[in-house]
Design an enzyme around this catalytic site. Sequence first.
Site, PDB file in Angstrom:
ATOM      1  N   HIS A   9      76.877  21.750 -52.554  1.00 18.53           N
ATOM      2  CA  HIS A   9      76.968  20.822 -51.413  1.00 18.53           C
ATOM      3  C   HIS A   9      77.142  19.396 -51.926  1.00 18.53           C
ATOM      4  CE1 HIS A   9      75.711  23.583 -48.134  1.00 18.53           C
ATOM      5  NE2 HIS A   9      75.212  24.240 -49.153  1.00 18.53           N
ATOM      6  N   CYS A  12      80.375  25.418 -49.823  1.00 16.08           N
ATOM      7  CA  CYS A  12      79.491  26.586 -49.873  1.00 16.08           C
ATOM      8  C   CYS A  12      80.104  27.757 -49.107  1.00 16.08           C
ATOM      9  CB  CYS A  12      78.099  26.196 -49.394  1.00 16.08           C
ATOM     10  SG  CYS A  12      76.846  27.296 -50.045  1.00 16.08           S
ATOM     11  N   GLU A  57      77.840  16.821 -50.462  1.00 11.61           N
ATOM     12  CA  GLU A  57      77.410  15.787 -49.509  1.00 11.61           C
ATOM     13  C   GLU A  57      76.023  15.245 -49.814  1.00 11.61           C
ATOM     14  OE1 GLU A  57      77.882  18.983 -48.869  1.00 11.61           O
ATOM     15  OE2 GLU A  57      76.478  19.812 -47.398  1.00 11.61           O
TER      16      GLU A  57
HETATM   17  N1  GLN Z   1      75.684  32.033 -46.403  1.00  8.99           N
HETATM   18  C1  GLN Z   1      76.260  31.720 -47.661  1.00  8.99           C
HETATM   19  C2  GLN Z   1      75.343  32.089 -48.827  1.00  8.99           C
HETATM   20  O1  GLN Z   1      74.188  32.312 -48.630  1.00  8.99           O
HETATM   21  C3  GLN Z   1      76.618  30.252 -47.750  1.00  8.99           C
HETATM   22  C4  GLN Z   1      75.422  29.363 -47.740  1.00  8.99           C
HETATM   23  C5  GLN Z   1      75.763  27.927 -47.417  1.00  8.99           C
HETATM   24  O2  GLN Z   1      76.847  27.631 -46.975  1.00  8.99           O
HETATM   25  N2  GLN Z   1      74.833  27.036 -47.644  1.00  8.99           N
HETATM   26  O3  GLN Z   1      75.784  32.140 -49.931  1.00  8.99           O
END
Ligand code: GLN
Length: 581
Positions: free
Chosen positions: A547, A415, A549
Amino acid sequence: MENSLEVREDVEAGSESGCKYILLIGGVLSGLGKGTIASSIGRLFRSHNFSVTAIKIDPYLNIDAGTMSPFEHGEVFVLNDGTEVDLDLGNYERFLDVQLNRDNNITTGKIYDIVIKKERKGLYLGKTVQVVPHICNEIQDWILRVSRQRLPEMEADPEICLIELGGTVGDIESMPFIEAMRQFQFRVGRSNLCVIHVSLVPVIGTAGEQKTKPTQQSVQQLRALGLSPDIILCRSTKPMNAEARLKISNFCHVSYESVLGLHDVSNLYRIPQLLYDQRIFTLLHRYLNIPMRKAVDFDQWIELADTVDRLSGRSDLVVRVAMVGKYTELEDAYISVCRALKHACYWLKLRVEVDYVEASELESAESASYERYWGLVRGADAIIVPGGFGDRGIEGKVLAARYARESNKPYLGICLGMQVSVIEYARSVLGWEDANSEEFAQNIEHPVIVFMPEISKVQMGGTMRLGKRRTYFRNKRSLIYSLYRRCFGGELDWVDERHRHRYEVNLKFTEALSRGGMDFVGQDETGERQEMVEIPGHKFYVGVQYHPEFLSRPNRPSPLFYGLMMAASNRLGEVWGEAKE
Ligand code: GLN
């Protein structure tokens, strides 16, 4: 009297549906591992072919965990439907091997929200709206509804519904829930509900005396509120002795065999076995009057616990991972990432050691821990930049990504970690020194990461791009594709993974980045939103907008963590060999 009619209907439905309820309530103090214990009990039933569902009750006023800082509560876990929940739901999913939804998590906020909306619609027909009965009824209705929803992985409607009440007996916040459960025992019939109290037996003094008073007092508190435990599970540092068990049995109005000790064990996969060996399964069958069934996969679970123990002693199999993040003081903040690493390692017979690196400390040689943290990054076999929000430490993350890229060290960006890798590539390879994310810098020439058009800038809760979404593979000769194919088996056109973000790769710059050598391997259904990047020729340099995970399981590791650990232990050649066949 609309309410009493509803209640009568449900009394019948409750006892006839065949679902049995197991309620876990904690006492003495929080942090006793109620979630893991509840998941372990669920695992026992699941391993004996029962259809199981679970409800986690969080007695806070937030609607969900989405707006809560990981500093306070640890990681925010994300479900398929995009609900942001407490990390305990992650434990349930991993232990039970299921995929839960928003209904599996109740918060005070959600219940009040329903009741207040009903009141505004005039549905209470002029009545005074109160905690008893309206809030308590809503809680019970919710539980009944979930206990009739079959989870996709189950072959039958729920036979067992686990209910874990967060917090500790005596908390003001949990009072309406305790009252709701007191009423619930009549609603579904006492023989359909088993109350388990999880408490602590401290061991003190040189003689190691096991003290039962805190448990006696918390049971008294619970009974004063109208709930009597059927089983008492005592957390302790060492196995419980007969004297302590007898005392608790006598003072707490439960039989001797219903007082069980849960001492510290070598790894958390031992807990189902520890419970089983103390005959909790037999006890639950007896209380709930359910026939025994043969175990289907319990052996595999014991085998997993054995594997973890065997690996724990093997320093020759250690893989070191530097987790370059922001919440490094708090291990729970990255719990699913750590679990996913472990799952991959059980599979590959490796042992992972995670070093938490405070990203902001990597930024300036003046920082107190600069040398130490860079030492951990350089000494690591793999680097992860996990998800995150806000600009603190962002430059440190960029530096770690650069170091991984330039030194051919395995890198997984999750992310924010993927966004960081794009920023880094734009700066270093394309020479766009100002490249950044709109989250951290405005009015720049190269905003390579931008705010997604559909996201609200005002409402914070539940407004990100959340939950399970599909990514289509564009490049099937990529490493990412090879890994998914190897782990999932067979040809794939897409994969589903869970998301939680507000920003994305700027479409305006993807062509230039691709020409510069960054491979955008997979996109969403529009073909325009970038979900996967890698750098061809690098040992393992992978970034994903989602994600991975969250869907990793002990018996089914996430392909990307599996790949990262293979790269870290120099075994990735096998995957490439397979891809060329
Ligand atoms: N802050 C970034 C976004 O909002 C990444 C979010 C995250 O890593 N979950 O896109």
